[in-house]
Enzyme design. Structure first.
Site, PDB file in Angstrom:
ATOM      1  N   GLU A  77       0.884  -1.180   0.000  1.00 28.03           N
ATOM      2  CA  GLU A  77       0.000   0.000   0.000  1.00 28.03           C
ATOM      3  C   GLU A  77       0.906   1.209   0.000  1.00 28.03           C
ATOM      4  O   GLU A  77       1.346   1.676   1.050  1.00 28.03           O
ATOM      5  CB  GLU A  77      -0.869   0.002   1.270  1.00 28.03           C
ATOM      6  CG  GLU A  77      -1.892  -1.102   1.339  1.00 28.03           C
ATOM      7  CD  GLU A  77      -3.077  -0.876   0.413  1.00 28.03           C
ATOM      8  OE1 GLU A  77      -3.132   0.150  -0.298  1.00 28.03           O
ATOM      9  OE2 GLU A  77      -3.954  -1.751   0.382  1.00 28.03           O
ATOM     10  N   CYS A 119      -2.488   9.266   2.192  1.00 25.18           N
ATOM     11  CA  CYS A 119      -2.106   8.649   0.924  1.00 25.18           C
ATOM     12  C   CYS A 119      -3.122   9.011  -0.148  1.00 25.18           C
ATOM     13  O   CYS A 119      -2.801   9.070  -1.328  1.00 25.18           O
ATOM     14  CB  CYS A 119      -2.001   7.138   1.087  1.00 25.18           C
ATOM     15  SG  CYS A 119      -3.441   6.416   1.866  1.00 25.18           S
TER      16      CYS A 119
HETATM   17  P1  NAD Z   1       7.961   5.492   4.765  1.00 18.38           P
HETATM   18  O1  NAD Z   1       8.061   4.738   3.493  1.00 18.38           O
HETATM   19  O2  NAD Z   1       9.043   6.443   5.105  1.00 18.38           O
HETATM   20  O3  NAD Z   1       7.864   4.464   5.990  1.00 18.38           O
HETATM   21  C1  NAD Z   1       6.824   3.520   6.089  1.00 18.38           C
HETATM   22  C2  NAD Z   1       7.259   2.355   6.939  1.00 18.38           C
HETATM   23  O4  NAD Z   1       8.240   1.592   6.221  1.00 18.38           O
HETATM   24  C3  NAD Z   1       7.947   2.753   8.246  1.00 18.38           C
HETATM   25  O5  NAD Z   1       7.526   1.861   9.256  1.00 18.38           O
HETATM   26  C4  NAD Z   1       9.415   2.576   7.941  1.00 18.38           C
HETATM   27  O6  NAD Z   1      10.223   2.343   9.066  1.00 18.38           O
HETATM   28  C5  NAD Z   1       9.367   1.353   7.048  1.00 18.38           C
HETATM   29  N1  NAD Z   1      10.524   1.177   6.151  1.00 18.38           N
HETATM   30  C6  NAD Z   1      11.185   2.136   5.467  1.00 18.38           C
HETATM   31  N2  NAD Z   1      12.154   1.573   4.718  1.00 18.38           N
HETATM   32  C7  NAD Z   1      12.093   0.231   4.916  1.00 18.38           C
HETATM   33  C8  NAD Z   1      12.835  -0.896   4.435  1.00 18.38           C
HETATM   34  N3  NAD Z   1      13.845  -0.739   3.568  1.00 18.38           N
HETATM   35  N4  NAD Z   1      12.489  -2.124   4.860  1.00 18.38           N
HETATM   36  C9  NAD Z   1      11.457  -2.295   5.710  1.00 18.38           C
HETATM   37  N5  NAD Z   1      10.738  -1.267   6.225  1.00 18.38           N
HETATM   38  C10 NAD Z   1      11.046  -0.012   5.836  1.00 18.38           C
HETATM   39  O7  NAD Z   1       6.546   6.264   4.740  1.00 18.38           O
HETATM   40  P2  NAD Z   1       5.965   7.338   5.749  1.00 18.38           P
HETATM   41  O8  NAD Z   1       6.661   8.641   5.521  1.00 18.38           O
HETATM   42  O9  NAD Z   1       5.854   6.795   7.130  1.00 18.38           O
HETATM   43  O10 NAD Z   1       4.445   7.453   5.220  1.00 18.38           O
HETATM   44  C11 NAD Z   1       4.049   8.247   4.149  1.00 18.38           C
HETATM   45  C12 NAD Z   1       3.965   7.438   2.874  1.00 18.38           C
HETATM   46  O11 NAD Z   1       3.101   6.308   3.046  1.00 18.38           O
HETATM   47  C13 NAD Z   1       3.344   8.221   1.728  1.00 18.38           C
HETATM   48  O12 NAD Z   1       4.022   7.909   0.535  1.00 18.38           O
HETATM   49  C14 NAD Z   1       1.908   7.705   1.692  1.00 18.38           C
HETATM   50  O13 NAD Z   1       1.265   7.877   0.440  1.00 18.38           O
HETATM   51  C15 NAD Z   1       2.107   6.277   2.030  1.00 18.38           C
HETATM   52  N6  NAD Z   1       0.881   5.665   2.547  1.00 18.38           N
HETATM   53  C16 NAD Z   1       0.191   4.801   1.739  1.00 18.38           C
HETATM   54  C17 NAD Z   1      -1.011   4.248   2.186  1.00 18.38           C
HETATM   55  C18 NAD Z   1      -1.811   3.335   1.313  1.00 18.38           C
HETATM   56  O14 NAD Z   1      -2.695   2.681   1.826  1.00 18.38           O
HETATM   57  N7  NAD Z   1      -1.575   3.245   0.025  1.00 18.38           N
HETATM   58  C19 NAD Z   1      -1.475   4.535   3.472  1.00 18.38           C
HETATM   59  C20 NAD Z   1      -0.734   5.399   4.281  1.00 18.38           C
HETATM   60  C21 NAD Z   1       0.443   5.940   3.799  1.00 18.38           C
END
Ligand code: NAD
Length: 509
Positions: free
Chosen positions: A264, A298
């Site tokens: 997601e 998102c």
């Molecule tokens: P992010 O990608 O920085 O982090 C999300 C999660 O992934 C965190 O828990 C982080 O620690 C983890 N993570 C990061 N790199 C990783 C790796 N290499 N391996 C494993 N885990 C890792 O995102 P954010 O800034 O917390 O959230 C905002 C983003 O999330 C936006 O792009 C938004 O659109 C998206 N989002 C999407 C949805 C959806 O349902 N499509 C919902 C909410 C947020």
């Protein structure tokens, strides 16, 4: 709490957080290298320890062991944990909502709405526990029965983002638990306290109904902790919510070990406004979707594609609504736009606005920073920027409240512009013309996972499957038949005859 933004003190917020955690039954965590901050002032609420490699390993092992028994508990009985969780969430709706506000900066109504969404998905999951339907189909062989059955999958690793710190966890966990899976949760390092609270409530729910609390494990920390979860072969499904960048790192690693992924990821959502649109209704839908949650959903509306004949009156209405938006302390009633999550989000917004101006964009309103209680707190006025074309910056997701405005003359051109971005999460059309609405929903219309008519791009209900296409990752969570991602399917052929006919009429004698 009612305070001018500049008078807010971190000491007060710390006390507020401590009281909420106490009410939620969370023991004060051992101090450590992980910092829980509040975007309200940018200050530190408390610190806690990140999970070590050994602790992550042990958590996965416990979830794996718990799974072996949990998968044999009948699904309607498994639902008892979710039913109790729903009751605890209802009891603590305001507490958990306040914690979401403190940690993620969401305004009260949106924070409480997020908790309500958790309750909604729990109710969905409880009903689902009696509807994990397989199918039977006619066998081509006499005296045979052909059917599909669904079985629990295993340990589900949930990686979640900061902006929906509790709802996304609940979408995954409520469904995974009734499906017979166990869960290891790696929340965002930005929101560790809401995670502690949810974990505590779920373990309490399990104990209250006599179920094994080990069905849920919490690991805390940054990307490296998530990576360990991603690489562990005991984790059958990695359900990861976050940026496209994160998905691009996670997906190949899970695929390399033939694990399953449910992604997601980011969106770049657009609304088309046609000449027949009800502009009053469109304005309300657009303003909530574009400025709500300070542009940090998102599904936030990031691109407005307006017909040239209505663009000016529509922009007048939107700018006038934007000027009335109260930006400020999200704990205060009447405030509609809280802070950005951190300095990086603010820098990202500034950089995107600069690029848009270089590309010939013109700021219609907003975009400026508002003085907050501390230099580490980032409050901004949501921006509307008229663009001459859909340039590179418009095609990217900037996680901040910037609404780019493009104009069109012909609906085909609008749909082309709409789909010409790498992401495919949510979309809308505002129109009173049924042909236009149907054209937008058709196979060659919007290419998004969510396509709406006469409502904005954000604020989905839990009943439908939620997710998007292209770089959004293709996953579906929450309602409808999303549960199938959390189970494995077996096709069974039962021969109740005394013969052994082969399929396709093959004779092997
Ligand atoms: P992010 O990608 O920085 O982090 C999300 C999660 O992934 C965190 O828990 C982080 O620690 C983890 N993570 C990061 N790199 C990783 C790796 N290499 N391996 C494993 N885990 C890792 O995102 P954010 O800034 O917390 O959230 C905002 C983003 O999330 C936006 O792009 C938004 O659109 C998206 N989002 C999407 C949805 C959806 O349902 N499509 C919902 C909410 C947020």
């Amino acid at each position: 709490m009612s305070h001018a933004l500049t008078d807010l003190a971190i000491s007060e917020l710390r006390e507020l957080a401590a009281n909420v955690l106490r009410r939620l039954g969370v023991e004060p965590p051992e101090p450590g290298e992980l910092t829980a901050r509040t975007p309200i002032t940018g200050g530190e609420l408390l610190t806690l320890r990140a999970s070590t490699t050994a602790e992550v390993d042990a958590a996965i092992a416990r979830a794996d062991t718990a799974f072996r028994a949990w998968r044999t508990v009948p699904a309607p009985q498994r639902a008892a944990v979710v039913r109790r969780l729903s009751a605890l969430l209802t009891e603590h709706l305001d507490d958990l909502g306040e914690l979401v506000t403190l940690e993620a900066g969401k305004i009260g109504p949106e924070a409480r709405g997020e908790v309500q969404e958790m309750i909604d998905v729990c109710e969905f999951a409880i009903g689902l526990s009696r509807q994990l339907y397989g199918r039977t189909m006619p066998s081509e062989r006499p005296g045979h029965r052909l059917m599909e059955t669904w079985h629990p999958l295993g340990v589900v690793g949930v990686i979640s983002a900061f902006n929906f710190p509790v709802a996304v966890w609940a979408w995954n966990t409520a469904i995974a638990l009734v499906c017979g899976d166990t869960v290891v949760w790696k929340p965002s390092e930005t929101t560790p306290l809401t995670a502690l609270a949810c974990h505590g409530l779920l373990r309490r729910a399990a104990r209250d109904v006599g179920a094994d609390p080990e069905v849920h494990q919490l690991i805390q920390g940054a990307a490296a902790v998530g990576e360990q979860l991603v690489d562990d072969a005991r984790v059958a499904l990695v359900s990861a919510t976050g940026s496209v960048r994160m998905g691009q790192l996670v997906a190949p690693r899970v695929a390399a070990r033939f694990g399953r992924c449910l992604l997601e990821l980011g969106g770049n959502n657009a609304a088309i406004v046609t000449p027949s649109a009800d502009l009053e209704l469109a304005t309300r839908g657009i303003v909530f979707a574009a400025a709500g949650t300070a542009g940090q959903r998102c599904t936030t509306l990031r691109r407005l594609i307006a017909h040239a004949d209505v663009a000016e009156p529509l922009l007048d209405r939107i700018s006038s609504a934007y000027r009335q938006l109260r930006v400020g302390n999200p704990l205060e009633e009447g405030v509609l736009v809280g802070p950005l999550v951190d300095a990086r989000a603010y820098d990202g917004m500034r950089a995107a606005l600069d690029r848009a101006l270089t590309d010939g964009g013109e700021v219609v309103c907003g975009g400026e920073r508002i003085e907050g209680p501390d230099e580490n707190a980032f409050y901004v006025r949501p921006a509307v920027v008229r663009m001459p074309a859909q340039t590179a910056v418009v095609r990217e997701e900037t996680f901040a409240p910037i609404l780019y405005v493009l104009t069109y003359h012909d609906l085909e051109e609008a749909i082309e512009l709409h789909n010409a971005v790498p992401q495919g999460l949510s979309s809308s059309i505002f129109t009173q013309n049924q042909r236009e609405a149907e054209r937008f929903l058709a196979a060659d219309g919007s290419d998004c996972g969510i396509a709406n008519v006469n409502i904005g791009t954000s604020g989905a209900e839990i009943g439908g499957a939620f997710g998007g296409e292209k770089q959004t990752g293709g996953g579906r969570e929450s309602g409808s038949d999303s549960w199938k991602a959390y189970m494995r399917r077996a096709t069974n052929t039962v021969n109740y005859s005394t013969e052994l006919p082969l399929a396709q009429g093959i004779r092997f004698e």
